[in-house]
Enzyme design. Structure first.
Site, PDB file in Angstrom:
ATOM      1  N   ASP A 143       0.867  -1.160   0.000  1.00  0.00           N
ATOM      2  CA  ASP A 143       0.000   0.000   0.000  1.00  0.00           C
ATOM      3  C   ASP A 143       0.921   1.232   0.000  1.00  0.00           C
ATOM      4  O   ASP A 143       2.138   1.133   0.178  1.00  0.00           O
ATOM      5  CB  ASP A 143      -0.952  -0.027   1.205  1.00  0.00           C
TER       6      ASP A 143
HETATM    7  C1  GLC Z   1      -4.228   4.262  -0.325  1.00  0.00           C
HETATM    8  C2  GLC Z   1      -5.164   3.135   0.042  1.00  0.00           C
HETATM    9  C3  GLC Z   1      -5.244   2.055  -1.000  1.00  0.00           C
HETATM   10  C4  GLC Z   1      -5.024   2.650  -2.376  1.00  0.00           C
HETATM   11  C5  GLC Z   1      -3.597   3.157  -2.424  1.00  0.00           C
HETATM   12  C6  GLC Z   1      -3.282   3.799  -3.780  1.00  0.00           C
HETATM   13  O1  GLC Z   1      -3.564   4.738   0.801  1.00  0.00           O
HETATM   14  O2  GLC Z   1      -4.954   2.497   1.283  1.00  0.00           O
HETATM   15  O3  GLC Z   1      -6.517   1.437  -0.876  1.00  0.00           O
HETATM   16  O4  GLC Z   1      -5.216   1.659  -3.374  1.00  0.00           O
HETATM   17  O5  GLC Z   1      -3.326   4.072  -1.385  1.00  0.00           O
HETATM   18  O6  GLC Z   1      -4.012   4.947  -3.939  1.00  0.00           O
END
Ligand code: GLC
Length: 730
Positions: A283
């Protein structure tokens, strides 16, 4: 052998495999260490803010820093849809100028649509319909390439039992069986290759992120391994079995170890137990969040990279730590080259499963031929109407009678951001998105008077009374702004704000029929609304055709069939609240001196899991349960007669639940095992049969699967609190 299995498994997602495993191995053999590490790096497609642009060979202006990294083979994927022109320009650099020809993936959060937004996932779940879920995934598959993106970080399949957690909006609710069906259907839709370029799905957030203590986002997650395996893991298992090409580990710690560096989770469970063959993408900066003054897993960034690589994190989203530390770590012998090769192989195999060596570019002509925004808007409208849940309908308040004069009041009627909800990457393909547009399109005579804000100030009693006076019925909006749920939006209070309750009382005193429409991204504690409104329609954040969808339901053009996949509490004090809870050893009747209940309110949900009304009514009879078959082929067959006792045609969602009465650990009082939607004309009766494999009824006791046995109970019924109790044995 494993390598061959990977390619074969990935091929099952229906993608063309342009190069063989042997060619992938040859490619890996030719790559320098720096080029291998490059594949494990994901950076932003926009590059450094305000950075210089560079003209590519065709004159396309690209962020110079990103273009250079692609040219040097220093990046494996980009985050942030970059448009078709830039996507193809970056791809041309990767395929024509880099030393080793490896195509890029560009990922973005297309969670419930792209130009066309379907309802938020928590609303989608209320359709209880795999085709609807797959259609939504397909919509994402078709529209994502139009934004220069061939990878979406969806479906999110986190179970959630606490609506203080804002990300409940992004997931399927609280049931593992339904959550798994929804996640798998969306993966199949996203990876259907229906678009101008195949799109990869990403199931997230692995794992148990929705179990954050006290509903506080990113908070600690502590649970038994049995609960993890019986409740939070099954939707990921379903997503992997559906062929999800990528998995995103979660930010949270799981029993003390952050998911991003959790080897038990990313290797023992994901790879060995679930046999996942794609690649893991962290993430956003998930790896660097394990540093000293955050999760505190290593003193140095290099230490974090060692842990993450050893755990099984293949690609580093935006932290830049793999880019900064990994080459030296390998040279120093601290990270084995085999781990780097493993991650490179996982990534190349996914790129191959997407057919990217065969066709790395987005064909603009194909795009134009495929994307029919009017059809997509109609589809989004039908989906949104199907996801509405009718929570209350008394005094014949709904559907609105033809010719009736409506006073539409309240916030959000024209607030497209709220109507579309969290993670609406784009809000473009609007068609009767606002409520006034929807009501007008439905030919309803109405006035619109905001009359009160979502949260601020006082209700304009004078204006509300005047509007109600001129109308036959009041349609009043309540709920939360669509931006007040989603990531980073945990809240302490899920009751209606004072200003909305004030408006409710003003409207109630007008004595006009009062229809409440909820626009919200999480279940709310709404006992006052339940008491004072004549009808309550939960419309959630219905998307870019939301106004029309709500109008279709209010006017009766669409008979609402949505059913809740999470619980609406009476009070935030009840949280966490979930239907598949364990029995206690005490009575839950408040008259008993030592009861398992609250002295100042109910412990039951205001509106339970599986609940929803419609404009028709249904009666159940002749409920039966029997066990058929032998050995592992045994199945529990539940049947009943369902009759439409109403005056209009309708769809009933017949639900099957079971309970294991005796277990090595105590088992939930009910668990959803299946459902069937049945359409019935007025007066029509159908026999509904739901078959449940006995093998599905077992449960995990830590890491041991325990087959179901002994005395059992079952229900074939309308929701998680109703139905005739049926007994049987296994
Ligand atoms: C965010 C979220 C995730 C998302 C990622 C990219 O912090 O936790 O769900 O896909 O970053 O945007």
């Amino acid at each position: 052998m494993k390598k061959m299995v990977c390619a074969a498994a990935l091929a099952t997602c229906g993608a063309a495999m342009a190069i063989t495993d042997a060619e992938i191995e040859k490619l890996i053999g030719e790559m320098t260490l720096e080029e291998k590490v490059g594949q494990l790096v994901q950076l932003g497609s926009a590059g450094k803010e305000g950075g210089p642009l560079s003209q590519d060979a065709t004159g396309v202006a690209l962020p110079a820093d990103v273009a250079e990294m692609v040219r040097k083979g220093e990046v494996g994927s980009l985050i942030g849809a970059c448009g078709v022109t830039n996507f193809n320009a970056f791809q041309r650099i990767a395929m024509n100028e880099a030393r080793v020809k490896i195509p890029l993936m560009v990922g973005h959060d297309m969670i419930h649509g792209v130009m066309t937004q379907a309802p938020i996932p928590l609303a989608l779940a209320c359709a209880w319909d795999e085709k609807t879920w797959q259609d939504c995934g397909r919509l994402i598959a078709v529209e994502s390439p139009a934004k220069g993106c061939n990878w979406t970080f969806t479906p999110m399949v986190d179970m959630c039992r606490d609506p203080r957690w804002g990300r409940i909006a992004e997931g399927p609710g609280q049931d593992p069986y339904l959550g798994g069906k929804m996640g798998a259907a969306m993966v199949k839709g996203i990876q259907s290759k229906a678009g101008a370029l195949p799109v990869a799905a990403c199931i997230k957030h692995f794992a148990a992120y929705g179990g954050a203590e006290a509903g506080r986002d990113y908070n600690t997650v502590e649970m038994s391994e049995s609960t993890f395996r019986n409740v939070y893991l099954p939707p990921f298992k379903a997503g992997v079995e559906a062929g999800a090409l990528t998995v995103m580990p979660a930010f949270n710690t799981l029993n003390g170890v952050p998911c991003s560096v959790n080897k038990w989770l990313l290797t023992d469970i994901l790879r060995d137990h679930l046999a996942f063959k794609g690649f893991t993408i962290s993430d956003w900066c998930g790896v660097s969040e394990c540093e000293l003054d955050h999760h505190g897993m290593a003193e140095t960034h290099a230490g974090l990279v060692e842990l993450a690589m050893d755990a099984g994190m293949d690609q580093d989203m935006m932290a830049g730590l793999y880019r900064k530390e990994l080459v030296q770590l390998v040279k120093d012998g601290k990270v084995p080259m085999a781990q780097v090769d493993r991650s490179v192989r996982n990534i190349l195999q996914v790129k191959n499963a997407l057919g990217l060596w065969e066709n790395p570019y987005i064909d603009e002509a194909k795009l134009k031929a495929q994307i029919d925004l009017a059809a997509h808007a109609r589809q989004a409208r039908a989906i949104a109407a199907k996801c509405c849940v009718l929570l209350k309908n008394e005094k014949d308040a709904l559907p609105l009678k033809p010719g009736v004069k409506v006073a539409l009041v309240g916030p959000g009627a024209e607030d497209c951001v709220s109507i579309s909800g969290t993670w609406s990457a784009y809000i473009e393909n609007k068609f009767e998105m606002t409520l006034p547009e929807g009501l007008r399109g439905a030919g309803v005579t109405f006035t619109y008077t905001p009359g009160y804000d979502w949260q601020k100030g006082r209700a304009d009693a004078k204006a509300l009374k005047a509007a109600a006076k001129e109308a036959d019925v009041v349609v009043a909006l309540f709920g939360q702004k669509g931006t007040d749920s989603g990531e980073g939006w945990s809240v302490l209070d899920i009751t209606l704000p004072k200003v909305q309750l004030e408006a409710l009382n003003v409207l109630k005193r007008t004595k006009k029929p009062l229809v409440a429409v909820l626009i919200n991204g999480r279940p709310l504690a709404i006992p006052e609304l339940a008491e004072k409104a004549d009808a309550i329609l939960e419309a959630w954040c219905p998307g870019t055709s939301g106004g029309g969808a709500i109008a279709d339901v209010l006017t009766g053009k669409v008979n609402p069939e949505g059913r809740l996949t999470t619980e609406f509490p009476v009070s935030v004090g009840q949280l966490p609240l979930y239907y598949n809870r364990l029995r206690t050893g005490r009575p839950s009747d408040v008259s008993a001196p030592y009861c398992s209940c609250y002295r100042d309110g109910p412990h039951q949900a205001l509106y339970p899991f599986g609940y929803g009304l419609g404009y028709a009514t249904f009666a159940y009879a002749n409920e039966l349960v029997k066990v058929e078959g032998e050995g592992n082929q045994r199945k529990v067959v539940l049947s009943c007669d369902v009759t439409n006792t109403g005056k209009v045609a309708g769809v009933e969602t017949v639900q099957a639940y079971t309970r294991q009465m005796v277990g090595v650990e105590s088992r939930p009082i009910r668990e959803l095992r299946g459902w069937q939607k049945v359409a019935l004309a007025p007066g029509e009766t159908k026999c509904v049969t739901i078959e449940v494999p006995v093998a599905q009824l077992g449960y995990w006791l830590k890491d041991r699967f325990v087959p179901a046995a002994g005395p059992m109970r079952a229900w074939i019924t309308r929701d998680s609190v109703s139905g005739k109790t049926l007994e049987f044995r296994l």
